[in-house]
Motif scaffolding. Sequence first.
Motif, PDB file in Angstrom:
ATOM      1  N   SER A  52      14.362  23.807  28.274  1.00  0.00           N
ATOM      2  CA  SER A  52      13.308  24.370  29.113  1.00  0.00           C
ATOM      3  C   SER A  52      11.978  24.281  28.362  1.00  0.00           C
ATOM      4  CB  SER A  52      13.625  25.825  29.432  1.00  0.00           C
ATOM      5  OG  SER A  52      13.424  26.606  28.273  1.00  0.00           O
ATOM      6  N   TYR A  53      10.879  24.498  29.078  1.00  0.00           N
ATOM      7  CA  TYR A  53       9.564  24.465  28.437  1.00  0.00           C
ATOM      8  C   TYR A  53       9.495  25.443  27.275  1.00  0.00           C
ATOM      9  CZ  TYR A  53       7.442  21.566  32.031  1.00  0.00           C
ATOM     10  OH  TYR A  53       7.114  20.524  32.847  1.00  0.00           O
ATOM     11  N   PHE A  81       4.343  29.474  28.105  1.00  0.00           N
ATOM     12  CA  PHE A  81       5.757  29.248  28.435  1.00  0.00           C
ATOM     13  C   PHE A  81       6.714  30.169  27.670  1.00  0.00           C
ATOM     14  CE2 PHE A  81       3.807  24.918  28.656  1.00  0.00           C
ATOM     15  CZ  PHE A  81       3.721  24.873  30.026  1.00  0.00           C
ATOM     16  N   GLN A 133      11.939  26.658  25.496  1.00  0.00           N
ATOM     17  CA  GLN A 133      12.762  26.227  24.363  1.00  0.00           C
ATOM     18  C   GLN A 133      12.057  25.127  23.571  1.00  0.00           C
ATOM     19  OE1 GLN A 133      16.297  25.247  26.605  1.00  0.00           O
ATOM     20  NE2 GLN A 133      17.214  27.243  26.196  1.00  0.00           N
ATOM     21  N   ARG A 134      11.432  24.200  24.297  1.00  0.00           N
ATOM     22  CA  ARG A 134      10.726  23.106  23.614  1.00  0.00           C
ATOM     23  C   ARG A 134       9.574  23.658  22.783  1.00  0.00           C
ATOM     24  NH1 ARG A 134       9.708  18.810  28.240  1.00  0.00           N
ATOM     25  NH2 ARG A 134      11.048  20.036  29.573  1.00  0.00           N
ATOM     26  N   TYR A 143      20.106  26.002  21.158  1.00  0.00           N
ATOM     27  CA  TYR A 143      19.759  24.850  22.010  1.00  0.00           C
ATOM     28  C   TYR A 143      19.171  23.677  21.261  1.00  0.00           C
ATOM     29  CZ  TYR A 143      15.464  27.675  21.768  1.00  0.00           C
ATOM     30  OH  TYR A 143      14.419  28.426  21.336  1.00  0.00           O
ATOM     31  N   ARG A 180      16.519  18.027  27.997  1.00  0.00           N
ATOM     32  CA  ARG A 180      17.430  18.990  28.614  1.00  0.00           C
ATOM     33  C   ARG A 180      17.131  20.418  28.163  1.00  0.00           C
ATOM     34  NH1 ARG A 180      21.486  14.621  27.908  1.00  0.00           N
ATOM     35  NH2 ARG A 180      21.157  13.432  29.822  1.00  0.00           N
TER      36      ARG A 180
END
Lengths: 213, 257
Positions: A128-129, A156, A131-132, A119, A126
Amino acid sequence: MIATLKSASKADLALKIEGLNYSYKGLCVFKDFSLASDSEIVVLRGASGCGKTTLLKILSGNLMPDFVVSMPSTKGSCLVLQEDSLFPWLSGLENISKITGIKEAQFTKHPMFEVISSYVNRKACRMSYGQRRMVELFRALVFKPKSLYLDEPFNFLDEGNMSLVVPYLQKAASEGTKLVLSNHHQDDKGLISKADIFKFDGNFPVISLSKIG
Amino acid sequence: MSMKVGFFKDESQFRAKLLSVAGILLVPALWISLKHFGIVSDRYLPSPDAVIRACFEIQPTVFLHFAYTSLRLVSGFIAGVSVGILLGIMLSKWKTLSSLLSPVLDSMRSVPAVAIVPFFLLWFGFSETGKILLVVTGIAFNIAIATHHILQEVPEKHRILFNGFGIDPQSMIKDYSIPRLLETLLPTVRFSLATAMGVVIVSELLGSQIGLGYLMQTARSTFSMHVIFLATIMLGVLNSLVDLILTKSWTRVVYWK
């Protein structure tokens, strides 16, 4: 000879704070606060609002203490807040390369890159929390700061991602990055071995912390 | 019930839209009924059919006046916003410049552009350049100051990020300053649109041969209420149209918000 070298590097790793005073808007948060640990990783535990984030901000040089006898140098320290600080208008890759100054060809070789590769080319808005958060942790790890302060890094993150990222944190710590993190989860004991865990009891002013493990 | 409303997200949104449409129709409905029952005479309130007739009677056609006003508005507005943003970025980049210009800018922005129309007439005559420059003067200072302000205020989480990675935020104009500016500047820009509209109309009232402001000016001298009414309606339409295009395209640019 070897023994002295070892103890020298130990002393370099140690987190040692003496006589720290800090008050915020009339509330005395730290009063003659002291903390000492020679562990590679220090975990700060406690309920929210007990001073964990404040301590991390002071240690990383983002807040000035009112008075301190001694604390580690803030030079080369990097704090990752629990708030998401990726720029939503840039992709994950750009967020890494433009902030760290490390070229894409370089950081994609990092073993942890595989974890985020599915990702990381997306725009941050774009993702998710979780992933960020993973991209932010990866970014801090490839930057290799002298000291890395992580505020609630596992927020998260699900169990899977958490167990993916912890080995890399431990690896960074064993390679010489001073690692201090706060965590309100109780289940970090098994995940982070070799860590000194300190607990905030929630009372102000904070004078010292009780050591758990 | 909620199945029937289709492309609206839910019933309350549908209700809100319905009420807006009703609100738009309310004013003409009131106008028509006031005239229909003969409560107000033509001297005080022109009749709807007189206004509609005026659309075709005026020479040159009212649509040409409309086109001139919109062109002046849009070009002056775009130029003003661009100059303002550019100036604001320069102010944030160079401290010397901001210290030098801040007092002047602060005093300039409180002077209504309308007050300096005579100077612009003197310098540029009835030319289009003068009108566009007047709009630029009317809005650029405010936008520059807002831009400067937004760029000065780095949120804590970004300040900590820049500290941690040893970055000077001023070095990231394209990747940080501009996007952050875009996501916060819209309210100021919309306000500037209203200011720009006022400036265009006044400049047309005072020195022009064509345009809705000029039309109002000539109609005023012959007391043609229906023409003034028509010009007013067209100004309202123009303002909502430009504002709608502005907000729609702006939210498309800052897609991450």
